[in-house]
Scaffold this motif. Structure first.
Motif, PDB file in Angstrom:
ATOM      1  N   PHE A  66       0.810  -1.210   0.000  1.00 39.84           N
ATOM      2  CA  PHE A  66       0.000   0.000   0.000  1.00 39.84           C
ATOM      3  C   PHE A  66       0.851   1.272   0.000  1.00 39.84           C
ATOM      4  N   LYS A  67       1.820   1.350   0.915  1.00 44.38           N
ATOM      5  CA  LYS A  67       2.638   2.559   1.035  1.00 44.38           C
ATOM      6  C   LYS A  67       3.380   2.859  -0.266  1.00 44.38           C
ATOM      7  N   GLU A  68       3.965   1.831  -0.858  1.00 45.28           N
ATOM      8  CA  GLU A  68       4.693   2.025  -2.114  1.00 45.28           C
ATOM      9  C   GLU A  68       3.757   2.427  -3.236  1.00 45.28           C
ATOM     10  N   GLY A  69       2.580   1.833  -3.241  1.00 47.14           N
ATOM     11  CA  GLY A  69       1.631   2.109  -4.320  1.00 47.14           C
ATOM     12  C   GLY A  69       0.982   3.465  -4.248  1.00 47.14           C
ATOM     13  N   VAL A  70       0.839   4.005  -3.034  1.00 52.09           N
ATOM     14  CA  VAL A  70       0.145   5.277  -2.860  1.00 52.09           C
ATOM     15  C   VAL A  70       0.833   6.401  -3.625  1.00 52.09           C
ATOM     16  N   LYS A  71       2.153   6.459  -3.553  1.00 54.08           N
ATOM     17  CA  LYS A  71       2.886   7.518  -4.242  1.00 54.08           C
ATOM     18  C   LYS A  71       2.613   7.478  -5.744  1.00 54.08           C
ATOM     19  N   GLU A  72       2.637   6.280  -6.312  1.00 52.16           N
ATOM     20  CA  GLU A  72       2.371   6.130  -7.747  1.00 52.16           C
ATOM     21  C   GLU A  72       0.924   6.476  -8.067  1.00 52.16           C
ATOM     22  N   VAL A  73       0.010   6.068  -7.178  1.00 54.53           N
ATOM     23  CA  VAL A  73      -1.413   6.379  -7.367  1.00 54.53           C
ATOM     24  C   VAL A  73      -1.632   7.890  -7.386  1.00 54.53           C
ATOM     25  N   ILE A  74      -1.003   8.603  -6.454  1.00 56.70           N
ATOM     26  CA  ILE A  74      -1.160  10.060  -6.383  1.00 56.70           C
ATOM     27  C   ILE A  74      -0.590  10.715  -7.642  1.00 56.70           C
ATOM     28  N   ASN A  75       0.632  10.323  -8.019  1.00 59.38           N
ATOM     29  CA  ASN A  75       1.279  10.941  -9.183  1.00 59.38           C
ATOM     30  C   ASN A  75       0.522  10.665 -10.476  1.00 59.38           C
ATOM     31  N   SER A  76       0.161   9.402 -10.694  1.00 54.18           N
ATOM     32  CA  SER A  76      -0.552   9.055 -11.933  1.00 54.18           C
ATOM     33  C   SER A  76      -1.937   9.700 -11.954  1.00 54.18           C
ATOM     34  N   GLY A  77      -2.583   9.736 -10.777  1.00 53.01           N
ATOM     35  CA  GLY A  77      -3.910  10.350 -10.695  1.00 53.01           C
ATOM     36  C   GLY A  77      -3.859  11.849 -10.970  1.00 53.01           C
ATOM     37  N   ILE A  78      -2.856  12.525 -10.396  1.00 59.27           N
ATOM     38  CA  ILE A  78      -2.706  13.968 -10.617  1.00 59.27           C
ATOM     39  C   ILE A  78      -2.405  14.254 -12.083  1.00 59.27           C
ATOM     40  N   ASN A  79      -1.503  13.479 -12.685  1.00 60.87           N
ATOM     41  CA  ASN A  79      -1.149  13.684 -14.096  1.00 60.87           C
ATOM     42  C   ASN A  79      -2.345  13.443 -15.010  1.00 60.87           C
ATOM     43  N   PHE A  80      -3.102  12.382 -14.722  1.00 62.74           N
ATOM     44  CA  PHE A  80      -4.298  12.105 -15.522  1.00 62.74           C
ATOM     45  C   PHE A  80      -5.334  13.211 -15.328  1.00 62.74           C
ATOM     46  N   GLY A  81      -5.459  13.662 -14.067  1.00 63.76           N
ATOM     47  CA  GLY A  81      -6.409  14.734 -13.773  1.00 63.76           C
ATOM     48  C   GLY A  81      -6.039  16.030 -14.463  1.00 63.76           C
ATOM     49  N   LYS A  82      -4.724  16.320 -14.538  1.00 63.70           N
ATOM     50  CA  LYS A  82      -4.265  17.513 -15.257  1.00 63.70           C
ATOM     51  C   LYS A  82      -4.740  17.486 -16.706  1.00 63.70           C
ATOM     52  N   SER A  83      -4.524  16.351 -17.360  1.00 68.71           N
ATOM     53  CA  SER A  83      -4.922  16.223 -18.760  1.00 68.71           C
ATOM     54  C   SER A  83      -6.429  16.350 -18.908  1.00 68.71           C
ATOM     55  N   ALA A  84      -7.153  15.779 -17.946  1.00 64.18           N
ATOM     56  CA  ALA A  84      -8.614  15.782 -18.015  1.00 64.18           C
ATOM     57  C   ALA A  84      -9.201  17.186 -17.915  1.00 64.18           C
ATOM     58  N   ILE A  85      -8.508  18.081 -17.207  1.00 65.45           N
ATOM     59  CA  ILE A  85      -9.035  19.449 -17.067  1.00 65.45           C
ATOM     60  C   ILE A  85      -8.308  20.436 -17.981  1.00 65.45           C
ATOM     61  N   GLY A  86      -7.452  19.894 -18.861  1.00 65.08           N
ATOM     62  CA  GLY A  86      -6.839  20.742 -19.889  1.00 65.08           C
ATOM     63  C   GLY A  86      -5.489  21.322 -19.547  1.00 65.08           C
ATOM     64  N   ILE A  87      -4.857  20.850 -18.467  1.00 63.62           N
ATOM     65  CA  ILE A  87      -3.502  21.309 -18.148  1.00 63.62           C
ATOM     66  C   ILE A  87      -2.528  20.294 -18.746  1.00 63.62           C
ATOM     67  N   VAL A  88      -2.235  20.457 -20.024  1.00 67.57           N
ATOM     68  CA  VAL A  88      -1.375  19.500 -20.727  1.00 67.57           C
ATOM     69  C   VAL A  88       0.074  19.690 -20.318  1.00 67.57           C
ATOM     70  N   THR A  89       0.492  20.936 -20.245  1.00 65.00           N
ATOM     71  CA  THR A  89       1.835  21.269 -19.754  1.00 65.00           C
ATOM     72  C   THR A  89       1.687  22.360 -18.711  1.00 65.00           C
ATOM     73  N   GLY A  90       2.703  22.552 -17.910  1.00 65.27           N
ATOM     74  CA  GLY A  90       2.661  23.612 -16.922  1.00 65.27           C
ATOM     75  C   GLY A  90       2.192  23.129 -15.563  1.00 65.27           C
ATOM     76  N   ASN A  91       1.975  24.095 -14.666  1.00 64.35           N
ATOM     77  CA  ASN A  91       1.684  23.801 -13.278  1.00 64.35           C
ATOM     78  C   ASN A  91       0.277  24.228 -12.902  1.00 64.35           C
ATOM     79  N   PHE A  92      -0.157  23.752 -11.744  1.00 61.88           N
ATOM     80  CA  PHE A  92      -1.427  24.228 -11.198  1.00 61.88           C
ATOM     81  C   PHE A  92      -1.292  25.698 -10.845  1.00 61.88           C
ATOM     82  N   GLU A  93      -2.357  26.443 -11.102  1.00 65.35           N
ATOM     83  CA  GLU A  93      -2.342  27.871 -10.792  1.00 65.35           C
ATOM     84  C   GLU A  93      -3.134  28.200  -9.536  1.00 65.35           C
ATOM     85  N   ASN A  94      -4.011  27.283  -9.132  1.00 62.50           N
ATOM     86  CA  ASN A  94      -4.809  27.516  -7.924  1.00 62.50           C
ATOM     87  C   ASN A  94      -5.293  26.194  -7.350  1.00 62.50           C
ATOM     88  N   THR A  95      -5.836  26.253  -6.148  1.00 58.95           N
ATOM     89  CA  THR A  95      -6.265  25.044  -5.446  1.00 58.95           C
ATOM     90  C   THR A  95      -7.497  24.424  -6.084  1.00 58.95           C
TER      91      THR A  95
END
Length: 239
Positions: A66-95
């Motif tokens: 679980f502990k090892e997998g969580v980091k990958e889950v967070i990173n992959s989820g955030i990256n997928f979420g970025k693409s889903a909301i249109g942040i293809v490149t760059g950083n988050f601008e707000n919460t």
């Protein structure tokens, strides 16, 4: 032309640093939220176990995938979420963007699958018995709900922290305009405090860094506000 190239390189370095800092911050803060969510839920799911036994069960689950997998889950989820909301490149601008990315990235679903895997693995290795494994599986919805609540609470607290940081930056600017070193010092300390507690956004970092440079220049000049144009220009450089 050379100065323009230098500015572009400096901005690129800053963007990369912001992206890395955002990644690390989210890994830690969301990871902690997941940890706390599991901790709270296991106490409800396993009411007949004493504190030490619950800690052992939790540690067993965490240490078996679980502990090892969580980091990958967070990173992959955030990256997928970025693409889903249109942040293809760059950083988050707000919460708000982060909240949406977490939901779109399917982090909760991935955590649920990871929890299943860790429970089954620990059971297969006889690290937890069948009864405990069954109780945890039966209460899994409560565990996932607890994790989801803690992640939402973490992000909500971030919104409040960012708002306070922006307010303290404005307080510093007002005090600077009035040449009130005492109020500048108070606002500056609050800025430094909240910078370490908030998700690093480029706009906020730029603003806080300029404040830091000007504040330090004034302090180093014996609280002298009579800065030259060159000194101000130098102080506003993002170093």
């Amino acid at each position: 032309m050379a100065e323009l190239s230098l500015d572009i390189n400096e901005n690129l370095k800053l963007n990369n640093k912001v992206e890395e800092n955002q990644k690390n911050f989210l890994e830690n803060s969301i990871g902690q939220a997941i940890n706390v969510g599991i901790d709270i839920a296991l106490r409800a799911v396993l009411p007949n176990l004493i504190e030490d036994e619950i800690i052992n069960v939790k540690d067993t689950i965490l240490e078996n995938g679980f502990k090892e997998g969580v980091k990958e889950v967070i990173n992959s989820g955030i990256n997928f979420g970025k693409s889903a909301i249109g942040i293809v490149t760059g950083n988050f601008e707000n919460t708000n963007q982060i909240q949406l990315a977490v939901k779109k990235g399917g982090i909760i679903d991935k955590v649920s699958d990871l929890l299943d895997y860790s429970i089954n693995f620990a059971k297969k290795k006889n690290l937890i018995n069948n009864q405990i494994a069954t109780l945890i599986k039966n209460g899994k919805n409560n565990i996932i709900s607890s994790i989801s609540d803690k992640i939402e609470e973490t992000l909500t607290n971030q919104i409040k922290a960012v708002e306070k940081l922006e307010k303290y930056c404005e307080n510093w600017k007002d005090a600077y305009g009035n040449k009130d070193i005492s109020k500048m010092e108070k606002a500056y300390k609050n800025i430094q405090n909240y910078l370490s507690k908030t998700i690093p956004f480029e706009k906020i970092i730029n603003n806080a860094r300029k404040i830091e440079n000007i504040h330090s220049l004034i302090k180093n000049n014996g609280n002298n506000f009579n800065l030259t144009a060159d000194e101000l220009k130098l102080a506003e450089k993002l170093q």
